[in-house]
Design a protein around this motif. Structure first.
Motif, short mmCIF file in Angstrom:
data_model
loop_
_atom_site.label_atom_id
_atom_site.label_comp_id
_atom_site.label_asym_id
_atom_site.label_seq_id
_atom_site.Cartn_x
_atom_site.Cartn_y
_atom_site.Cartn_z
N GLY A 82 0.82 -1.15 0.12
CA GLY A 82 0.03 -0.10 0.03
C GLY A 82 0.66 1.34 -0.11
O GLY A 82 2.10 1.32 -0.10
N VAL A 83 -0.06 2.47 0.06
CA VAL A 83 0.95 3.80 -0.17
C VAL A 83 0.37 4.34 1.24
O VAL A 83 -0.30 3.99 1.91
N ILE A 84 1.38 5.52 1.40
CA ILE A 84 1.13 6.44 2.41
C ILE A 84 1.13 7.92 1.59
O ILE A 84 1.76 7.89 0.76
N SER A 85 0.24 8.69 2.03
CA SER A 85 -0.04 10.05 1.62
C SER A 85 -0.18 11.14 2.62
O SER A 85 -0.84 11.07 3.37
N PRO A 86 0.66 12.22 2.28
CA PRO A 86 0.36 13.33 3.33
C PRO A 86 -1.09 13.99 3.19
O PRO A 86 -1.55 14.42 4.16
N GLY A 87 -1.79 13.76 2.15
CA GLY A 87 -3.02 14.28 2.14
C GLY A 87 -4.05 13.59 3.14
O GLY A 87 -5.04 14.02 3.26
N GLY A 88 -3.62 12.45 3.23
CA GLY A 88 -4.42 11.52 4.12
C GLY A 88 -4.41 11.72 5.71
O GLY A 88 -5.04 10.98 6.44
N VAL A 89 -3.36 12.42 5.80
CA VAL A 89 -2.96 13.14 7.17
C VAL A 89 -3.55 14.28 7.52
O VAL A 89 -4.02 14.53 8.51
N GLY A 90 -2.96 15.08 6.74
CA GLY A 90 -3.51 16.61 6.59
C GLY A 90 -2.15 17.49 6.94
O GLY A 90 -1.41 17.00 7.35
N TYR A 91 -2.41 18.94 6.82
CA TYR A 91 -1.33 19.83 7.08
C TYR A 91 -1.04 19.81 8.57
O TYR A 91 -0.06 19.86 9.12
N ASP A 92 -2.06 19.94 9.31
CA ASP A 92 -1.74 19.89 10.77
C ASP A 92 -1.73 18.60 11.49
O ASP A 92 -2.51 17.86 11.99
#
Ligand code: 5GP
Ligand code: MN
Ligand code: MN
Length: 477
Positions: A82-92
């Motif tokens: 699978g992948v990991i995505s910064p957009g799936g965590v958010g800016y804060d």
């Protein structure tokens, strides 16, 4: 977007096009009838196309549009494929909520409420660029990134038990400060122990209603008790980590040969240098956020003692729990009957582990993990407990708040000609704020109805209602 009811509190977006799994939304019939979140539903379907996604791309009843992934979203990916995505965590990164209970009752606070809210506002730096709560050297900052909440406790800014009653013990061991940029470190240097802007708050409240006596007793909550609820994250440091990571992931994702329905879904395989680099930097920001909330709790303790002229024993401000609601975690979950090593992205979603889970502090293990759900500054917030059904249906996750229903701009427009602070004062709620538009953007009407959101997750069985809190004093960024 087509939504099929699959159970009384769950709807499915059927698989079409590039979707590898369906979408699944947890909410009541009533909320579904009033749902106007086309953009966010499209985002759920987009997330369902990503490599390695398991079971379904999920969203909670507080869902609304976010960067790439919806806020109120949960997505679990196989650790190997699978992948990991910064957009799936958010800016804060590791934006989260901490709740402390006290030995005080409403009658102890009412007479000093004005002084208390003024003192809290003085002692806790608020606002976009707020700085100056603790003096940090670069060497210390690296320790914060490695150690999280425990660093603050070692400085005398809290009790060891605070850390025990924090998700992950207030520290993700995967943190590696060597991958955090100079710019991020610079931004973090002066902001530790500050609240930040807008939606972040520190709120003195009172336990208004108990729904589950056993769980409330385990969490140390009783009716009329004074509580402190605070919401903040990793400040400029986390924002910069996200920004830096998106910059390299945007380039990297082009080499993966996958078709992204939205470029904001930039990602990397979890087990790749890029994926590991993001995870290690994200964990640093998560640790910074835990140290930040630890220091703010300490400031709240100091302030209460000052204003009331009492000592720590009489105040008895003890932490109930601290949760993150913007994070990616490595966890084991049962998928199709077998334990799987997964990366759960929770973006505007809260962990909701069941009774008996080893990650739940021993004192709470028989009732499940405490879940902290802020509502809005004029209505209520909730304490819930995690359930077995959450483990089975939502990768041990639930909602994170009421969720926005009005954009900041729309809220400002609707609040024209109103004096929000006076409307709150009429309800017995004192508020101090720093941003010029904060009160308008954050007024209760800007958020969904918290009671309905909580009824949805309680009805779906992915969390259980324990207590409802009502605000008395609020400081906002
Ligand atoms: P976030 O902004 O992190 O996505 O969401 C946090 C949640 O906190 C929001 O969805 C909203 O329900 C809640 N919230 C925002 N401001 C306040 C406040 O001043 N007091 C309380 N109790 N809740 C708030
Ligand atoms: Mn938040
Ligand atoms: Mn935040």
């Amino acid at each position: 977007m087509k939504l099929n009811p699959i159970s009384p509190f769950c709807y499915e977006i059927p698989r079409t096009g590039d979707m590898r799994v369906p979408g699944r939304i947890f909410m009541s019939r009533r909320m579904a009838a009033g749902l106007s979140e086309e953009e966010a539903l499209k985002q759920v379907a987009n997330v369902a196309t990503l490599p390695g996604i398991l079971t379904a791309a999920m969203a909670m009843p507080d869902m609304h549009w976010g960067y790439g992934f919806p806020i109120g979203g949960v997505a679990a990916f196989d650790w190997k494929t699978g992948v990991i995505s910064p957009g799936g965590v958010g800016y804060d990164i590791n934006c989260g909520v901490r709740l402390a209970a006290t030995g005080l009752e409403e009658k102890d606070i009412r007479p000093v409420a004005e002084r208390l809210v003024t003192a809290l506002f003085q002692n806790i730096p608020t606002g976009v660029g707020s700085t100056g709560s603790v003096k940090l050297s670069v060497k210390d900052e690296l320790k914060v990134l490695k150690q999280g909440g425990a660093w603050a406790v070692r400085q005398g800014l809290g009790d060891a038990v605070d850390v025990e009653r924090t998700e992950d013990g207030g520290c993700m061991a995967e943190a590696d400060p060597s991958v955090v940029s100079q710019r991020a470190l610079e931004r973090g240097l002066k902001q530790l122990g500050t609240l930040g802007s807008g939606n972040h708050f520190l709120e003195v409240g009172v336990v208004d209603e108990i729904f589950d006596e056993d769980a409330a007793r385990a969490f140390g909550l009783f009716e009329n008790q004074i509580t402190v609820l605070l919401h903040t994250g990793s400040r400029g440091l986390g924002y910069q980590v996200c920004d830096d990571s998106l910059a390299f992931m945007n380039k990297h994702v082009k080499t993966l040969g996958i078709r992204l329905p939205d470029r904001q879904l930039a990602c990397a395989m979890i087990r790749s240098p890029e994926g590991e680099r993001y995870f290690a930097a994200m964990a640093c920001a998560a640790n910074y956020a835990w140290a930040n909330r630890q220091i703010l709790l300490h400031r709240a303790r100091e302030t209460f003692q000052q204003v009331l002229g009492i000592g720590p024993r009489d105040l008895d401000m003890h932490q109930v729990y601290d949760i993150c609601h913007n994070i990616a975690k490595r966890e084991t979950h049962i998928v199709d009957g077998n334990p799987r090593d997964v990366c759960v992205h929770r973006k505007g979603a809260t962990r909701a582990f069941a009774p008996g889970h080893a990650a739940v502090p021993a004192a709470y293990r028989h009732v499940g993990q405490p879940i902290l759900i802020p509502g809005d500054m004029g209505t209520a917030s909730y304490v819930l407990a995690g359930t077995q059904k959450a483990m089975e249906e939502s990768f041990g996750s639930t909602c994170h708040g009421a969720g926005r229903v009005l954009s900041r701009k729309a809220a400002k427009k609707q609040s024209k000609g109103r004096a929000i602070h006076r409307e709150l004062a009429d309800k017995g709620i004192l508020v101090k704020w720093s941003g010029r538009s904060t009160l308008a953007e954050e007024m209760p009407d800007a958020y969904k109805d918290i009671d309905q959101v909580v009824e949805s997750v309680h009805g779906a069985g992915i969390s259980k209602k324990v207590a409802r809190l009502r605000p008395i004093c609020v400081i906002k960024g």
